[in-house]
Motif scaffolding. Structure first.
Motif: not given
Length: 87
Positions: A3-8, A13-16, A33-50
């Motif tokens: 899922t890719i979204r522009p910084i605008a 924030t509710s939508k993101i 047009g270039s990669g800048h940030l990655v945003v994820m839910s806490m659940e996804t972050y914790e799963r990635q760390l696991g």
């Protein structure tokens, strides 16, 4: 598919936040047009760390096998755990 979204889109924030929770994966934010940030839910972050922790442990175990460290018998290990924890 990522899922890719522009910084605008970060203005809403509710939508993101909703998108992160719906997709259960990182949302990539682009700037000009270039990669800048990655945003994820806490659940996804914790799963990635696991998962990262599991991969590190598997790598360490594979290294031990390569180095000739003797393996433990699974039944013996589980038997000791059952004795220790009474199950």
């Amino acid at each position: 598919m990522p899922t890719i979204r522009p910084i605008a889109d970060l203005r809403d924030t509710s939508k993101i936040s909703e998108l992160c929770h719906q997709k259960n994966e990182p949302v990539y934010i682009t700037k000009n047009g270039s990669g800048h940030l990655v945003v994820m839910s806490m659940e996804t972050y914790e799963r990635q760390l696991g998962l990262l922790d599991v991969y590190r442990k598997l790598g360490a175990a594979e290294k031990q096998v390569e180095d000739g460290v003797s393996l433990l018998d699974g039944e013996e290990v589980f038997g000791r755990l059952r004795e220790k924890h009474g199950k």
